[in-house]
Design a protein around this motif. Structure first.
Motif, short mmCIF file in Angstrom:
data_model
loop_
_atom_site.label_atom_id
_atom_site.label_comp_id
_atom_site.label_asym_id
_atom_site.label_seq_id
_atom_site.Cartn_x
_atom_site.Cartn_y
_atom_site.Cartn_z
N ALA A 50 0.85 -1.19 0.00
CA ALA A 50 0.00 0.00 0.00
C ALA A 50 0.88 1.23 0.00
N ILE A 51 0.28 2.35 -0.41
CA ILE A 51 1.01 3.60 -0.49
C ILE A 51 0.12 4.73 -0.01
N SER A 52 0.71 5.67 0.72
CA SER A 52 -0.05 6.79 1.25
C SER A 52 -0.44 7.75 0.15
N TRP A 53 -1.28 8.72 0.49
CA TRP A 53 -1.78 9.64 -0.51
C TRP A 53 -0.65 10.44 -1.15
N SER A 54 0.39 10.75 -0.38
CA SER A 54 1.51 11.54 -0.89
C SER A 54 2.58 10.69 -1.57
N GLY A 55 2.54 9.40 -1.31
CA GLY A 55 3.59 8.54 -1.84
C GLY A 55 4.79 8.44 -0.91
N ASP A 56 4.76 9.18 0.19
CA ASP A 56 5.90 9.21 1.10
C ASP A 56 6.01 7.94 1.96
N ASN A 57 4.88 7.31 2.20
CA ASN A 57 4.86 6.11 3.05
C ASN A 57 4.42 4.91 2.24
N TYR A 95 -5.42 -7.55 -7.05
CA TYR A 95 -6.45 -6.51 -7.04
C TYR A 95 -5.89 -5.22 -6.49
N CYS A 96 -6.23 -4.11 -7.13
CA CYS A 96 -5.92 -2.83 -6.51
C CYS A 96 -7.19 -2.29 -5.85
N ALA A 97 -6.96 -1.44 -4.87
CA ALA A 97 -8.06 -0.88 -4.11
C ALA A 97 -7.70 0.54 -3.68
N VAL A 98 -8.73 1.33 -3.45
CA VAL A 98 -8.52 2.73 -3.07
C VAL A 98 -9.48 3.13 -1.97
N ARG A 99 -9.03 4.03 -1.14
CA ARG A 99 -9.90 4.58 -0.10
C ARG A 99 -10.58 5.85 -0.62
N ASP A 100 -11.49 6.36 0.17
CA ASP A 100 -12.15 7.60 -0.20
C ASP A 100 -11.78 8.73 0.76
N ASN A 101 -10.59 8.60 1.40
CA ASN A 101 -10.10 9.64 2.29
C ASN A 101 -8.59 9.56 2.33
N TYR A 102 -7.95 10.55 2.98
CA TYR A 102 -6.50 10.66 2.95
C TYR A 102 -5.78 9.77 3.98
N SER A 103 -6.51 9.21 4.91
CA SER A 103 -5.88 8.46 5.98
C SER A 103 -5.23 7.17 5.47
N ASP A 104 -4.03 6.87 5.99
CA ASP A 104 -3.40 5.58 5.68
C ASP A 104 -3.35 4.72 6.93
N TYR A 105 -4.30 4.95 7.84
CA TYR A 105 -4.43 4.11 9.02
C TYR A 105 -4.92 2.73 8.62
N ASP A 106 -4.27 1.68 9.15
CA ASP A 106 -4.69 0.30 8.89
C ASP A 106 -4.75 -0.03 7.40
N VAL A 107 -3.77 0.37 6.64
CA VAL A 107 -3.80 0.15 5.19
C VAL A 107 -3.70 -1.33 4.83
N ARG A 108 -3.34 -2.18 5.78
CA ARG A 108 -3.25 -3.61 5.50
C ARG A 108 -4.60 -4.31 5.57
N ARG A 109 -5.60 -3.63 6.07
CA ARG A 109 -6.90 -4.26 6.25
C ARG A 109 -7.78 -4.11 5.02
N ILE A 110 -8.29 -5.22 4.54
CA ILE A 110 -9.12 -5.23 3.34
C ILE A 110 -10.32 -4.31 3.49
N HIS A 111 -10.94 -4.34 4.66
CA HIS A 111 -12.20 -3.62 4.84
C HIS A 111 -12.02 -2.11 4.97
N GLU A 112 -10.78 -1.64 4.93
CA GLU A 112 -10.53 -0.20 4.99
C GLU A 112 -10.58 0.45 3.62
#
Length: 126
Positions: A50-57, A95-112
């Motif tokens: 997974a990658i954060s919104w900025s790409g930094d993490n 599979y790729c997946a995307v969130r609908d917010n900027y948080s990268d909390y719990d990025v390993r969880r499918i349900h996030e």
């Protein structure tokens, strides 16, 4: 409803490389955290990277750390998963997946994740 378009899967020999790409239909979602998951036959879907919104993490499963690299340039470009030193056990639908917010909390969880692509097959022969 945003769509995620994946590309880059295929058949490769063990030790080879592939690069997967994932692009959202709505460029807004290109600014949110994105992840890659995979599912092998008879197994549960599992986190890959997974990658954060900025790409930094960036975040990786232990099984792919040091071999796979997730990256993004900006919201207008796809998120990539560079896969090197592939092993037969990497064979799965990715599979790729995307969130609908900027948080990268719990990025390993499918349900996030809020939206998912259709998946692309990666097959690694021994």
């Amino acid at each position: 409803q945003v769509q995620l378009v994946e590309s880059g899967g295929g058949l490769v020999q063990a030790g080879g490389s592939l690069r997967l790409a994932c692009a959202p239909s709505d460029r807004t979602f290109g600014s949110y955290p994105m992840g890659w998951f995979r599912q092998a036959p008879g197994k549960e879907r599992e986190f890959v990277a997974a990658i954060s919104w900025s790409g930094d993490n960036t975040y990786y499963a232990d099984s792919v750390k040091g071999r796979f690299t997730i990256s993004r340039d900006n919201a207008a470009n796809p998120v990539y998963l560079q896969m090197n030193s592939l092993k037969p056990e990497d064979t799965a639908v990715y599979y790729c997946a995307v969130r609908d917010n900027y948080s990268d909390y719990d990025v390993r969880r499918i349900h996030e994740y809020n939206f998912w692509g259709q998946g692309t097959q990666v097959t690694v022969s021994s």
